[in-house]
Design an enzyme around this catalytic site. Structure first.
Site, mmCIF file in Angstrom:
data_model
loop_
_atom_site.group_PDB
_atom_site.id
_atom_site.type_symbol
_atom_site.label_atom_id
_atom_site.label_comp_id
_atom_site.label_asym_id
_atom_site.label_seq_id
_atom_site.Cartn_x
_atom_site.Cartn_y
_atom_site.Cartn_z
ATOM 1 C CG ASP A 161 47.695 88.793 35.147
ATOM 2 O OD1 ASP A 161 48.863 88.637 35.545
ATOM 3 O OD2 ASP A 161 47.377 88.744 33.937
ATOM 4 C CG ASP A 174 52.793 91.345 32.043
ATOM 5 O OD1 ASP A 174 53.131 92.372 31.449
ATOM 6 O OD2 ASP A 174 53.370 90.919 33.074
ATOM 7 C CG ASN A 228 45.797 87.086 30.599
ATOM 8 O OD1 ASN A 228 46.399 87.447 31.607
ATOM 9 N ND2 ASN A 228 46.413 86.578 29.543
#
Ligand SMILES: *[C@@H]1O[C@H](CO)[C@@H](O)[C@H](O)[C@H]1NC(C)=O
Ligand SMILES: *[C@@H]1O[C@H](CO)[C@@H](O)[C@H](O)[C@H]1NC(C)=O
EC number: 3.1.3.16
Length: 271
Positions: A107, A109, A218
């Site tokens: 990922d 961001d 996240n």
């Protein structure tokens, strides 16, 4: 600004402890004030979300076709064919240099960088992004140790960038971030499945063996279809002392040698 080009978790959400964290996490910081650009956050609360459409695979089946062929077999078969037909998988064929390596979906961001429209003096990159005819500057901070992390990940794995953000933002950011070309493929929002108000990264659409696939993200919502493939990571916003990526490297070193990621992850999760 109504366009939500960047898919971010809200800081408050990120404070929830991760049950399955593989790395010791520092104690959560106090939540900061909510980002004024609420429109950026595209992950709605589940109760606000529209009802999900029926699972796509069901619509592939005639309603009552369980006469001679077992329904599950048929489903498996359709899935198998879907993933075997060239061009239907999200990823191209494995390159010779990545042959035999585990595929890691990474990922962007709050995992590798944090971006905002609010000017900051210490931005690593400033990326112009056009939204509805106006150019906006996006200020990007790199997570500490991200360069070392990506370089090693590139040696160990077939690395795929997979973000729910829009390509017009994430592609130029990745150009700047990934100077060594670690990411063989980049996947953006349109490659996600929109499910219960969130963009989900459906690993079964990649065209790789699931027991040879990992996702580093996240946001647990991103891997809600495949939690057992996940390496959770704490959301990062601006803590310059953060060492999460460094701490994850030994974990990934071990995972890179796994025949089956499920067994290895289970081992690593065990106390
Ligand atoms: C077909 O499915 C129905 C319920 O969905 C079940 O009652 C029936 O036994 C099934 N028929 C066969 C041949 O498996
Ligand atoms: C991994 O999954 C494939 C099917 O996708 C299977 O053929 C293979 O035996 C599995 N490997 C292990 C080590 O479980």
């Amino acid at each position: 600004m109504e366009s939500s080009i960047i898919t971010q978790v809200q800081k408050e959400d990120s404070q929830l402890p991760s049950k399955t964290g593989l790395v010791n996490q520092s104690s959560p910081k106090k939540p900061r004030s909510r980002n004024i650009f609420k429109a950026l956050f595209c992950c709605l609360r589940a109760q606000d979300a529209p009802q999900p459409p029926p699972p796509a695979q069901d619509t592939l089946l005639p309603p009552e076709d369980n006469g001679t062929i077992d329904k599950l077999d048929l489903l498996q078969n359709l899935r198998y064919q879907f993933h075997q037909v060239p061009g239907t998988s999200l990823l191209p064929e494995v390159t010779p240099q990545d042959e035999g390596k585990i595929c890691v979906v990474i990922d962007l961001d709050e995992t590798l960088v944090h971006s905002s429209f609010k000017p900051i003096s210490n931005a690593d990159f400033i990326v112009p992004v056009e939204i509805e005819g106006t150019t906006h500057q996006v200020y990007v901070l790199k997570r500490p140790h991200v360069d070392q992390f990506l370089q090693r990940m590139g040696e160990l794995f077939e690395c795929v960038l997979f973000t729910a953000s829009l390509a017009k933002y994430a592609d130029p950011v990745t150009d700047l971030l990934d100077q060594c070309g670690v990411f063989g493929t980049r996947l953006f929002r349109e490659s996600c499945v929109f499910h219960q108000g969130c963009y989900v990264k459906d690993l079964s659409r990649l065209g790789r063996q699931l027991n040879k696939t990992l996702i580093l993200d996240n946001s647990p919502a991103s891997y809600i279809f495949h939690p057992e493939n996940a390496v959770p990571v704490v959301s990062w916003f601006d803590d310059l002392e953060d060492t999460e990526l460094l701490s994850l490297l030994p974990v990934f070193e071990e995972l890179s040698e796994a025949d089956d990621v499920y067994a290895k992850l289970q081992q690593l999760r065990a106390p």
